[in-house]
Scaffold this active site. Structure first.
Site: not given
Ligand code: AMP
Length: 283
Positions: A29, A35, A150, A186
């Site tokens: 989220g 995302h 990432k 992020s």
């Molecule tokens: P998270 O919500 O942080 O667990 O991220 C969910 C998915 O989005 C994971 O596979 C992350 O690696 C990907 N993700 C998060 N930030 C980025 C970004 N800046 N570029 C590409 N993918 C991302």
């Protein structure tokens, strides 16, 4: 787009979508353009005949720090809006109580790739990731799943999990999406102070300089020391690790012809940022 809050709702919504390509994008989220790029890639992969499922679940089991969990941003309405705009078919948005039984007692641990980099610094983190992702794989039974580079170590560990446990799922790695100044997007970036936000693109700058030096023959040690020094020069920054390793095994690079990974984690105040770059020697 449909939203499932319980496992039963999810099962019912997915039943008519089975048979075709089903692409899962797991998230925690507070969705941003990083995302969104995964969701759009999922839409392309699924095509007109397939379906895209996004999960939005702040997984408490993968947090090794209670403060990090309680301060993690949550924006469920905006997340649903973003999913809709990216062509998602079903969003799964459970609470921890829906996701986990109170007396759960089975763990899921990868034991080699998880011992280094973030795994060495965040005990239990990747076991929590493997547990939630394996549950999502069982609940959704996707044909494909997309994860961002990432979280490079996470992707490597999940590839190993899929391989070793024979999940019939194809994993896809998506490139890192960045701000115009180079900072990797992020969900935690909103917690940076203005000073640290202004300084944070130094991570990308240091990685690019290191990449050029490595390509031209600099040693792994010299490359890491240079990145460490440039980040430590920023007031309020504490480097957690700088590591150059084999991009697949995440352990020591023993053959310089293989793809290398330079990975960094650093605290800007109390916000931990990670970034990485793939490196190759000049042919
Ligand atoms: P998270 O919500 O942080 O667990 O991220 C969910 C998915 O989005 C994971 O596979 C992350 O690696 C990907 N993700 C998060 N930030 C980025 C970004 N800046 N570029 C590409 N993918 C991302």
């Amino acid at each position: 787009m449909q939203t499932a809050y319980s496992k039963e709702e999810l099962r019912n919504m997915l039943a008519p979508l089975r048979g075709g390509r089903l692409v899962l994008v797991p998230t925690m989220g507070a969705l941003h353009e990083g995302h969104a790029s995964l969701l759009r890639q999922a839409r392309v992969l699924a095509g007109d005949s397939g379906s895209v499922v996004a999960s939005v679940f702040l997984n408490p089991v993968q947090f090794d720090n209670a403060g990090d969990l309680s301060s993690y941003p949550q924006t469920p309405e905006a997340d649903l809006e973003l999913c809709r705009s990216c062509g998602v078919d079903v969003v799964f948005m459970p609470t921890p109580e829906v996701m986990y039984c109170a007396d759960r007692s089975v763990t899921m641990e990868e034991t080699h790739l998880s011992t280094v980099l973030c795994g060495a610094k965040r005990p239990g983190h990747f076991a929590g990731v493997c547990l939630v992702v394996s549950k999502l794989f069982n609940l959704v039974q996707p044909t494909d799943a997309i994860f961002g580079k990432k979280d490079y170590q996470q992707l490597a560990i999940l590839r190993r999990m899929v391989r070793d446990l024979d999940f019939p799922i194809t994993l896809h790695g998506a490139e890192i999406v960045r701000e115009a100044d180079g900072l990797a997007l992020s969900s935690r970036n909103v917690r940076l102070t203005p000073e640290h936000r202004a300084a944070a693109p130094s991570i990308r700058k240091a990685l690019l300089e290191a990449s050029a030096a490595y390509t031209n023959g600099a040693s792994a040690t010299d490359v890491c020391v240079a990145v460490q020094r440039s980040l430590e020069a920023i007031p309020g920054v504490r480097v957690d690790y700088v590591t150059l390793c084999d991009a697949e095994t995440l352990h020591e690079l023993t053959d310089e012809k293989r793809l290398a990974l330079l990975a960094v984690a650093a605290y800007f105040g109390d916000v931990r940022l990670i970034d990485n770059i793939e490196l190759t020697r000049r042919a």
